[in-house]
Enzyme design. Sequence first.
Site, PDB file in Angstrom:
ATOM      1  N   PRO A 110      12.724  -0.510  -2.585  1.00  0.00           N
ATOM      2  CG  PRO A 110      13.055   0.995  -0.837  1.00  0.00           C
ATOM      3  CD  PRO A 110      13.222   0.853  -2.323  1.00  0.00           C
ATOM      4  CB  CYS A 111       9.396  -4.915  -2.216  1.00  0.00           C
ATOM      5  SG  CYS A 111       9.942  -5.938  -0.809  1.00  0.00           S
ATOM      6  CD  GLN A 112      10.369  -2.908   2.814  1.00  0.00           C
ATOM      7  OE1 GLN A 112      10.452  -2.231   1.787  1.00  0.00           O
ATOM      8  NE2 GLN A 112      11.429  -3.391   3.435  1.00  0.00           N
TER       9      GLN A 112
END
Length: 498
Positions: A110-112
């Site tokens: 996940p890059c958020q």
Amino acid sequence: MISAEAMSIRQRKLERLRSGGLPRALEICSGAGGLSLGLRTAGFELSAHIEIDPEAARSYALNFANGRDPKSPWAMPRDMERVSAEKLVKELELKTSAADSFDVIAAGLPCQAFARIGRSKLRSVSGGEEDAYQKDPRASLYRRFLRYVEDTQPLAIIIENVPDILNFGGHNVPEEICEQLEAAGYSTGYTLLNAAYFGVPQIRERLFIVALARVLGETPRFPEPTHFLELPRGYEGSRRVALKHVDRKSGRFHEILTPLASLKEAVGTKDALADLPRISEHVKDPKVIRKRKLTEVLPYREIDKGISSYARMMRTWAGFESKTGTDGHLVRLTPRDFPIFAAMEHGADYPHARRLAEEMFEQALRKKKLSNRHKNSVAYQNLRSEIVPPYDPQKFPNKWWKLDPSAPSRTLTAHMGKDTYSHIHYDSRQCRTVSVREAARLQSFPDGFVFAGAMNAAFRQIGNAVPPLLGLAVARAVKQHLDRAAQGTDRVIGRRVA
């Protein structure tokens, strides 16, 4: 120091490849399967995956079941923090232990928490904490991933994320990951790859880490660009910020490859989308769009000069062929903005759109014989809300963008699950944002790839995905390493750097 047991496990895996076995891949945070599609096409066996989003997990099952029951444990959504590698192997009823089940482990973590574009939202949700993004639990999932590496002892590792992970509050996370992998007996490298350089009709810059078990006798190399593009203004500045904390002396960072001008031009959005159905029902008869299902198939358009090579690839991708038509022709119904979409210039952004809306509003005022002196009246306010979007152009300069038919698209993001104004169709006659299938094409998903869930879920899955063509380029590079090791050769590939 690597243990004798770990060395033995990796040697057994190498011997298995030498006997003709396909490399078996486990992908963590697989999403709908963009990277998995690249892995499969490159010759990897998709043995297992972990994905927490139920709709994305269902999409994965629909596309990669390969004879398995789409409702079997193999297809279930799973949380990487709650399921261990050993538990996964047990649930899937594999005949080997976790350490013996997989040759390759990949992850689009996940890059958020890492992406600068999401930091303001995290700050807002936290009540204004400037370092809220550093406290996001998703930012530490890479440590959980490293535990999977320890438990599965893969021969090769692939990690994908946003460039900002290189500068996470001044910390270079990929450098830390590589340090730990090297201590565990891997040769490592990381770099930035742009999807447009590999035939994807989208300018999407991503960080890739590749690690190879030293038993292979290989040093990680990254794929060479196949397409030429001069990046728009702003990308070099973003790169500088991301690369600020890269230690080039460590030898782990591979300089960003520059495509040669002699290569074929990057794929533009018109070549990517022109053969897909023209959608105008949203203006003429919105009931048609409201009743249309995501799974409804519409025929391709006839193109006088024939379809582009990119469109042909999307129709004929092995295992995902689509001969006469495709699904996914849903668009958002935003009638206030249709005239603005039609009037916008190619490549125009929200400030331009807002100026057009203000001009349209002034024209409407004159027709109704109203003026600014009536601005407190209900008639004036109602008319304005019917024509002018409410967003502040200073705060949302990039909220809208109209595709340039001759150039690749901007980056697609998961936010498309909420609105698609960042990708307005280049054809002014259609005056709309892109459809689900068009977004999939811009991400390089073949036309036979299906998405579970409703329209918003499909957009989110597409925006979250690794572009399959980019994933394929990386997967092929890793497969070459494994093939050379299995054949006992050590062919050196030259590299060209910026």
